[in-house]
Scaffold this motif. Structure first.
Motif, PDB file in Angstrom:
ATOM      1  N   GLU A  78       5.399  16.988 -10.479  1.00 21.37           N
ATOM      2  CA  GLU A  78       6.237  17.535 -11.563  1.00 21.37           C
ATOM      3  C   GLU A  78       7.391  16.463 -11.593  1.00 21.37           C
ATOM      4  OE1 GLU A  78       8.790  21.149 -10.306  1.00 21.37           O
ATOM      5  OE2 GLU A  78       7.603  21.035  -8.531  1.00 21.37           O
ATOM      6  N   PHE A  79       7.943  15.685 -10.521  1.00 17.44           N
ATOM      7  CA  PHE A  79       8.847  14.973 -10.962  1.00 17.44           C
ATOM      8  C   PHE A  79       8.673  13.458 -11.320  1.00 17.44           C
ATOM      9  CE2 PHE A  79       9.664  17.308  -6.773  1.00 17.44           C
ATOM     10  CZ  PHE A  79      10.460  18.157  -7.418  1.00 17.44           C
ATOM     11  N   GLY A  80       7.147  13.240 -11.414  1.00 17.53           N
ATOM     12  CA  GLY A  80       6.689  11.926 -11.925  1.00 17.53           C
ATOM     13  C   GLY A  80       7.063  11.784 -13.433  1.00 17.53           C
ATOM     14  N   VAL A  81       6.911  10.459 -13.634  1.00 18.04           N
ATOM     15  CA  VAL A  81       7.055  10.006 -15.217  1.00 18.04           C
ATOM     16  C   VAL A  81       5.660  10.206 -15.629  1.00 18.04           C
ATOM     17  CG1 VAL A  81       9.126   8.319 -14.693  1.00 18.04           C
ATOM     18  CG2 VAL A  81       6.859   7.523 -14.355  1.00 18.04           C
ATOM     19  N   PRO A  82       5.714  10.212 -17.022  1.00 15.33           N
ATOM     20  CA  PRO A  82       4.585  10.270 -17.586  1.00 15.33           C
ATOM     21  C   PRO A  82       3.543   8.870 -17.620  1.00 15.33           C
ATOM     22  CG  PRO A  82       6.259  10.708 -19.508  1.00 15.33           C
ATOM     23  CD  PRO A  82       6.848  10.481 -17.723  1.00 15.33           C
ATOM     24  N   ASP A 134       0.921  -1.190  -0.034  1.00 11.48           N
ATOM     25  CA  ASP A 134      -0.058   0.119  -0.042  1.00 11.48           C
ATOM     26  C   ASP A 134       0.704   1.219  -0.012  1.00 11.48           C
ATOM     27  OD1 ASP A 134      -2.297  -1.779  -0.171  1.00 11.48           O
ATOM     28  OD2 ASP A 134      -2.703  -1.378   2.157  1.00 11.48           O
ATOM     29  N   VAL A 135       2.051   1.354   0.837  1.00 11.22           N
ATOM     30  CA  VAL A 135       2.662   2.568   0.794  1.00 11.22           C
ATOM     31  C   VAL A 135       3.578   2.377  -0.458  1.00 11.22           C
ATOM     32  CG1 VAL A 135       5.005   3.179   1.692  1.00 11.22           C
ATOM     33  CG2 VAL A 135       3.306   2.368   3.156  1.00 11.22           C
ATOM     34  N   LEU A 136       3.991   1.588  -1.044  1.00 15.51           N
ATOM     35  CA  LEU A 136       4.627   1.666  -2.433  1.00 15.51           C
ATOM     36  C   LEU A 136       3.741   2.186  -3.467  1.00 15.51           C
ATOM     37  CD1 LEU A 136       6.783  -1.603  -2.363  1.00 15.51           C
ATOM     38  CD2 LEU A 136       7.555   0.806  -2.036  1.00 15.51           C
ATOM     39  N   LEU A 137       2.584   1.703  -3.466  1.00 18.41           N
ATOM     40  CA  LEU A 137       1.547   2.074  -4.469  1.00 18.41           C
ATOM     41  C   LEU A 137       1.323   3.422  -4.119  1.00 18.41           C
ATOM     42  CD1 LEU A 137      -0.858  -0.900  -4.532  1.00 18.41           C
ATOM     43  CD2 LEU A 137       0.260  -0.244  -6.346  1.00 18.41           C
ATOM     44  N   ALA A 138       1.051   4.083  -2.922  1.00 17.57           N
ATOM     45  CA  ALA A 138       0.945   5.577  -2.715  1.00 17.57           C
ATOM     46  C   ALA A 138       2.047   6.135  -3.050  1.00 17.57           C
ATOM     47  CB  ALA A 138       0.743   5.643  -1.282  1.00 17.57           C
ATOM     48  N   VAL A 139       3.372   5.751  -2.961  1.00 16.20           N
ATOM     49  CA  VAL A 139       4.609   6.515  -3.529  1.00 16.20           C
ATOM     50  C   VAL A 139       4.469   6.665  -5.004  1.00 16.20           C
ATOM     51  CG1 VAL A 139       6.968   6.173  -3.850  1.00 16.20           C
ATOM     52  CG2 VAL A 139       5.861   5.859  -1.459  1.00 16.20           C
ATOM     53  N   LEU A 155       3.984  10.385  -6.942  1.00 19.99           N
ATOM     54  CA  LEU A 155       5.216  10.859  -7.908  1.00 19.99           C
ATOM     55  C   LEU A 155       4.612  10.890  -9.236  1.00 19.99           C
ATOM     56  CD1 LEU A 155       8.357   8.737  -6.538  1.00 19.99           C
ATOM     57  CD2 LEU A 155       7.918  11.215  -6.274  1.00 19.99           C
ATOM     58  N   HIS A 156       3.780  10.173  -9.421  1.00 23.53           N
ATOM     59  CA  HIS A 156       3.312  10.206 -10.985  1.00 23.53           C
ATOM     60  C   HIS A 156       2.565  11.539 -11.045  1.00 23.53           C
ATOM     61  CE1 HIS A 156       4.217   6.682 -13.240  1.00 23.53           C
ATOM     62  NE2 HIS A 156       3.806   5.954 -12.043  1.00 23.53           N
ATOM     63  N   ALA A 157       2.026  12.038  -9.683  1.00 21.53           N
ATOM     64  CA  ALA A 157       1.035  13.281  -9.785  1.00 21.53           C
ATOM     65  C   ALA A 157       1.984  14.303  -9.783  1.00 21.53           C
ATOM     66  CB  ALA A 157      -0.036  13.038  -8.633  1.00 21.53           C
TER      67      ALA A 157
END
Length: 148
Positions: A144-148, A131-136, A140-142
């Motif tokens: 400016e640093f996230g990947v498309p 659950d923590v990894l899914l939240a991370v 991060l996707h959401a």
């Protein structure tokens, strides 16, 4: 004073190290099935619901078609799935399991439990970690640093 740039304090390195160890464990677990970890992920998506479109599989696995297509070709060559064109539209392809692909699910059924045991974590800890990894990933996707 704490050194914030020390390797053992980096979340990125902890994730990287755990990811490499997990992938190596899966490589060993999947060797008997004759598939790779990325191919296993494709099979998981299809075992969950057969007859998905290529774009749907791409979305589920967060892959582009250039990465997914070779995986599908190898799985098709292994006799585990078929790619079918939809009507007259060459761009739309549905992926369906063969009998061998469906049967492989039974042979793979103990893999999650074996991996869980190998982590040394109990069920609730593994669920919290997931659950923590899914939240991370979502967070991060959401940003400016996230990947498309």
């Amino acid at each position: 004073m704490t050194d914030d740039l020390a390797l053992d304090r980096q979340v990125c390195f902890a994730l990287y190290s755990a990811s490499r160890a997990t992938t190596a464990a899966y490589r060993t677990l999947l060797a008997d099935l004759g598939i790779t970890y990325p191919q296993y992920l494709v099979m998981l998506v299809l075992w969950e619901r057969d007859g998905r479109g290529v774009q749907e599989i791409c979305h589920a696995l967060q892959l582009d078609t250039g990465t997914l297509s070779p995986l599908l070709k190898r799985l098709e060559s292994a006799g585990l799935l078929e790619r079918r064109r939809l009507g007259g539209d060459e761009r739309r392809v549905t992926v369906v399991l063969t009998d061998a692909g469906t049967a492989l699910r039974e042979r793979a059924s103990d893999i999650p439990a074996r991996l869980a045991r190998a982590t040394g974590l109990g069920g609730p800890d593994l669920e919290r970690l997931r659950d923590v990894l899914l939240a991370v990933g979502r967070n991060l996707h959401a940003t400016e640093f996230g990947v498309p």
